[in-house]
Design an enzyme around this catalytic site. Structure first.
Site, PDB file in Angstrom:
ATOM      1  N   LYS A 120       0.599  -1.500  -0.053  1.00 19.12           N
ATOM      2  CA  LYS A 120       0.262  -0.047   0.391  1.00 19.12           C
ATOM      3  C   LYS A 120       0.815   1.135   0.051  1.00 19.12           C
ATOM      4  CE  LYS A 120      -4.832  -1.955   2.200  1.00 19.12           C
ATOM      5  NZ  LYS A 120      -5.005  -1.460   3.049  1.00 19.12           N
ATOM      6  N   LYS A 203      -5.142  -8.337  -6.527  1.00 13.98           N
ATOM      7  CA  LYS A 203      -6.444  -9.319  -5.598  1.00 13.98           C
ATOM      8  C   LYS A 203      -7.416  -8.020  -6.027  1.00 13.98           C
ATOM      9  CE  LYS A 203      -6.740  -8.087  -1.418  1.00 13.98           C
ATOM     10  NZ  LYS A 203      -5.732  -7.371   0.079  1.00 13.98           N
ATOM     11  N   LYS A 206     -11.545  -3.497  -2.587  1.00 18.61           N
ATOM     12  CA  LYS A 206     -12.100  -1.462  -2.384  1.00 18.61           C
ATOM     13  C   LYS A 206     -11.353  -0.840  -3.109  1.00 18.61           C
ATOM     14  CE  LYS A 206     -14.726  -3.709   1.280  1.00 18.61           C
ATOM     15  NZ  LYS A 206     -14.154  -3.432   2.567  1.00 18.61           N
TER      16      LYS A 206
END
Ligand code: TYM
Length: 342
Positions: A120, A203, A206
């Site tokens: 991230k 993956k 969201k």
């Protein structure tokens, strides 16, 4: 290993973040559907980790709304608050308290190895990474250990966090005396890692563009369109393979939705093309999600009832959490507070 009183049923615990535009199919197939199945055979605790949701830049009004909506989604998917304990993390302050203690037995290098943080922060899509994002797996360990959970049903992406949790439990127990149950991960065998429909190497998440993510609240027309335009691979055979990530993902979805193995799906579509297969995946998806959507709309229309359910859940959760925290505080040498002193 289960510590303390022997329980009649093993305990499970798991959580889902109240972020983005709702829960997606990866959440449902990788986690939620198993939670539903487990609520009778296990003493089940499920929660909304809203404190995790503020580790990235967020909108307070959206978090407030999404927290209730996530609970409504879970109930619509089949969680029954009378058969499991359903609660919100920030309503049980013991999570933050235990996280501090666990942070003090976590090595900096150990925390730094968590790949979700690395991914991230490296993507830079979150702006500047925060200390909260960095220490998040320690809060997750606290979430699990507070409840002496035996099993944690999660998707494959949470495996590393589970390993950290196990390491911390074992370290704490070895250093301060038996306190925590060392939990086992419980990872599904199909759809354990759904990938994005447009970028099948990533993956389903969201935080990726909506075209590749199936949301539980997507309209049937949108669902069908997303499956029809899912990226597929060279060739026309419906088979699993490392060179066929798009079709492999759709086979996993079909298998999980219809309760078959991936081999059974392959056999059923031998000699048939992608078009027919995709139409069937879309139909299975609509058949699963439409009733969930109808229930969701009814449940979310009554926020008072949702808050009541969460109040009951937080009381039940806190009973367990406060007992574990008191033991952990005692083990590390914190002086107990004298209650009612004048
Ligand atoms: P979260 O909110 O990202 O995801 C909730 C659950 O959905 C699973 N999942 C997937 N499974 C298959 N394919 C995918 N593409 C996919 N995407 C998500 C996740 O593995 C997860 O089981 N850190 C956790 C929340 C958490 C938690 C906990 C979980 C906080 N504390 C304690 C278990 C126990 C998270 O962000 O999940």
């Amino acid at each position: 290993m289960t510590l303390g009183k022997r329980r009649e049923r093993e305990r499970v615990l798991s959580g889902i973040q109240p972020t983005g535009s709702g829960s997606h199919l990866g959440n449902y197939l990788g986690a939620i559907r198993h939670w539903v199945q487990m609520q009778d055979d296990f003493d089940a605790f499920y929660f909304i980790p809203d404190m995790h949701a503020i580790t990235v830049v967020h909108d307070p009004a959206a978090l407030h709304r999404r927290t209730r909506e996530t609970v409504a989604e879970l109930v619509a998917c089949g969680l029954d608050p009378s058969r499991c304990t359903l609660f919100v993390q920030s309503q049980v302050p013991e999570h933050a308290q235990l996280a501090w203690v666990l942070g003090c037995i976590t090595g900096y290098g150990e925390a730094n190895r968590m790949t979700q943080f690395k991914d991230k922060s490296a993507r830079g899509e979150l702006g500047a990474a925060t200390v909260g994002l960095f220490t998040y797996p320690i809060l997750q360990a606290a979430d699990i250990l507070l409840y002496q959970a035996d099993r944690v049903p999660v998707g494959e992406d949470q495996k590393q966090h589970l390993e950290l949790t196990r390491d911390l439990a074992q370290r704490f127990n070895a250093r301060f005396g038996p306190t925590f149950t060392v939990p086992a991960a419980y990872i599904a065998t199909t759809a354990e890692r759904l990938t994005d429909l447009q970028e099948p190497h990533r993956k389903m998440s969201k935080s990726l563009p909506p075209g590749g993510t199936i949301y539980l609240q997507d309209d049937p027309k949108v669902l069908t369109k997303k499956i029809r335009s899912a990226v597929t691979d060279m060739g026309r055979e419906v088979v699993v393979g490392p060179d066929k990530p798009g079709i492999t993902n759709l086979i996993g979805i079909h298998a999980a939705l219809t309760g078959q193995s991936t081999q059974e799906v392959e056999r059923a579509y031998a000699g048939k093309g992608y078009g027919e297969f995709k139409a069937d995946v879309a139909a299975a998806l609509v058949a699963t999600l439409e009733p969930i959507q109808t229930r969701f709309r009814e449940i979310v229309a009554d926020p008072g009832e949702l808050d009541r359910i969460l109040g009951v859940g937080a009381d039940k959760a806190e009973e367990v959490a406060s007992a574990t925290l008191a033991t952990a505080f005692d083990r590390v040498g914190f002086l107990p507070r004298a209650r009612g002193a004048q």
